[in-house]
Design an enzyme around this catalytic site. Structure first.
Site, PDB file in Angstrom:
ATOM      1  N   LYS A  50       2.217  -3.607   6.855  1.00 55.23           N
ATOM      2  CA  LYS A  50       2.595  -3.680   5.432  1.00 55.23           C
ATOM      3  C   LYS A  50       4.107  -3.495   5.276  1.00 55.23           C
ATOM      4  O   LYS A  50       4.761  -4.180   4.481  1.00 55.23           O
ATOM      5  CB  LYS A  50       1.859  -2.607   4.618  1.00 55.23           C
ATOM      6  CG  LYS A  50       0.364  -2.829   4.505  1.00 55.23           C
ATOM      7  CD  LYS A  50       0.033  -4.070   3.682  1.00 55.23           C
ATOM      8  CE  LYS A  50      -1.446  -4.369   3.613  1.00 55.23           C
ATOM      9  NZ  LYS A  50      -1.767  -5.670   3.045  1.00 55.23           N
ATOM     10  N   TYR A  92      -1.570  -0.715  11.051  1.00 57.04           N
ATOM     11  CA  TYR A  92      -1.845  -1.240   9.705  1.00 57.04           C
ATOM     12  C   TYR A  92      -0.658  -0.966   8.776  1.00 57.04           C
ATOM     13  O   TYR A  92      -0.144  -1.874   8.115  1.00 57.04           O
ATOM     14  CB  TYR A  92      -3.116  -0.609   9.121  1.00 57.04           C
ATOM     15  CG  TYR A  92      -3.297  -0.903   7.646  1.00 57.04           C
ATOM     16  CD1 TYR A  92      -3.608  -2.186   7.211  1.00 57.04           C
ATOM     17  CD2 TYR A  92      -3.127   0.097   6.680  1.00 57.04           C
ATOM     18  CE1 TYR A  92      -3.758  -2.471   5.850  1.00 57.04           C
ATOM     19  CE2 TYR A  92      -3.280  -0.177   5.324  1.00 57.04           C
ATOM     20  CZ  TYR A  92      -3.596  -1.462   4.919  1.00 57.04           C
ATOM     21  OH  TYR A  92      -3.727  -1.735   3.579  1.00 57.04           O
ATOM     22  N   SER A 135       0.840  -1.209   0.000  1.00 62.27           N
ATOM     23  CA  SER A 135       0.000   0.000   0.000  1.00 62.27           C
ATOM     24  C   SER A 135       0.866   1.246   0.000  1.00 62.27           C
ATOM     25  O   SER A 135       1.985   1.246   0.533  1.00 62.27           O
ATOM     26  CB  SER A 135      -0.856  -0.032   1.265  1.00 62.27           C
ATOM     27  OG  SER A 135      -1.410   1.222   1.516  1.00 62.27           O
TER      28      SER A 135
END
Ligand code: NAD
Ligand code: UDP
Length: 341
Positions: free
Chosen positions: A154, A150, A126
């Site tokens: 990643k 989050y 992302s």
């Protein structure tokens, strides 16, 4: 013989769209999903579009025994790994859930792949790994940082994949950094179907347009941007699906690890998205400008040059297409797939 691909999280938003493009590119695909953020009736929708009902294995990527059984039963040539949790705010509340699903889950999947000697992986990364980047466009070599659990999940998985590739160059790994995926399949049969209140702009606008919510809050009108609202790189989910097929095809004649942005290369403001959505739907969007959302950067868009050079991929669909297809999906399915079970 057709190549077979495992799609983890394939019942979700991006995975389900990618299934369609994989089938039309001549692959067969098996979906593994625990349905924590999706609905099994997606299978009938995918069958209507592709004429093939996907095989769904309901289960968790953290289940080593299930993965071992799945890899021994199927002769996969590659894995596309979408499964994971993705809500930034929720990740601040429940960091362990995020690390467990996104990091431990990925480790479990990688171990199963290694055991089964399936060493081609397309990973959903992302633009969040660019942290609070001060200027755009963003190139892949921009320094990385995390602003939420989050984002950290990643970033850590990207680091793990780099270490794995360094230790064993026979792994083929594509880290695809998505910018802001929106839109829906033009059939209107599948689209983004968030559970509860949408965190993201486009599904929120769509739910206001269809009458499920009364008004949109525009988070901040005093940014240093042309109209004072934040600009993002919205990318049509079908373009994104094409990007995954391009990444798989890349490994027909290349090897090793690549990290590429999947974005359009241009920024669109919140007010512009509202305007385009109103044009596409013919519905006036009720909104008010409220205070900034913590953690938002003013501007964020991709430099997509590397994806074009390495994968031969470019985003072809416009913001008008994104709004038109979102509205087609939302107006045909006002409550999403939730009333279909
Ligand atoms: P989604 O929630 O619609 O799809 C993810 C799917 O994974 C869901 O069907 C869910 O049920 C499943 N899942 C979650 N945890 C699982 C687990 N432990 N085991 C098995 N299945 C599990 O999300 P999406 O928008 O399709 O995103 C797919 C991937 O792309 C995610 O990894 C996400 O972090 C990444 N990504 C998404 C965006 C975005 O804005 N949508 C942006 C950048 C990156
Ligand atoms: N946004 C907004 N209202 C909402 C949701 C989002 O104004 O209800 C804004 C948000 O502040 C950001 C842009 O829309 O500027 C895109 O937000 P989204 O959460 O969709 O994606 P992000 O870029 O944060 O990953």
């Amino acid at each position: 013989m057709k190549k077979k691909v495992l799609i983890t999280g394939g019942a979700g938003f991006i995975g389900s769209h990618t299934y369609i493009n994989l089938v039309s590119a001549g692959y067969t695909a098996v979906i593994l999903d625990n349905l924590s953020n999706s609905n099994p009736c997606i299978l009938d929708r995918l069958e209507s579009i592709t004429n093939t009902k996907p095989e769904l294995i309901i289960g968790n990527i953290n289940d080593a025994a299930l993965l071992e059984e799945t890899f021994s039963k199927h002769n996969f040539s590659a894995v596309i790994h979408f499964a994971g949790l993705k809500a930034v705010g929720e990740s601040v509340e429940k960091p362990l859930d995020y690390y467990n699903n996104n990091i431990s889950g990925t480790l479990c999947l990688l171990s199963a792949m290694q055991k089964a000697k399936v060493k081609t992986l397309i990973f959903s990364s992302s633009a969040t790994v660019y942290g609070n980047a001060e200027s755009s466009p963003l190139k892949e070599n921009h320094p990385r940082s995390a602003t939420s659990p989050y984002g950290r999940s990643k970033l850590i998985v990207e680091n793990i994949l780099e270490d794995l590739s360094f230790s064993d160059p026979t792994w083929n790994i594509a880290c695809l950094r998505y910018f802001n995926p929106v839109g829906a399949h033009p059939s209107g049969l599948i689209g983004e179907d968030p559970k509860g209140t949408p965190n993201n702009l486009m599904p929120y606008i769509a739910q206001v347009a269809v009458g499920r919510r009364s008004s949109l809050s525009v988070f901040g009108g005093d940014y240093n941007t042309p109209d004072g609202t934040c600009r993002r790189d919205y990318i049509h989910v079908v373009d994104l699906a094409e990007g995954h097929v391009a990444a798989l095809n890349y490994y027909n004649s290349n090897s090793g690890l690549i990290t590429v942005n999947l974005g359009t290369g241009s920024g669109v403001s919140v007010l512009q998205v509202i305007e385009k959505f109103e044009e596409a739907s013919g519905v006036k969007i009720n909104y008010s400008i409220t205070s900034r959302r913590s953690g938002d950067v003013a501007e964020c868009w991709a430099d997509p040059t590397l994806a074009k050079q390495r994968l031969g991929w470019v985003a072809r669909r416009s913001i008008e297409d994104m709004c038109k297809d979102t509205w087609n999906w939302q107006s045909k399915n006002p409550t999403g797939l939730s009333d279909q079970q």
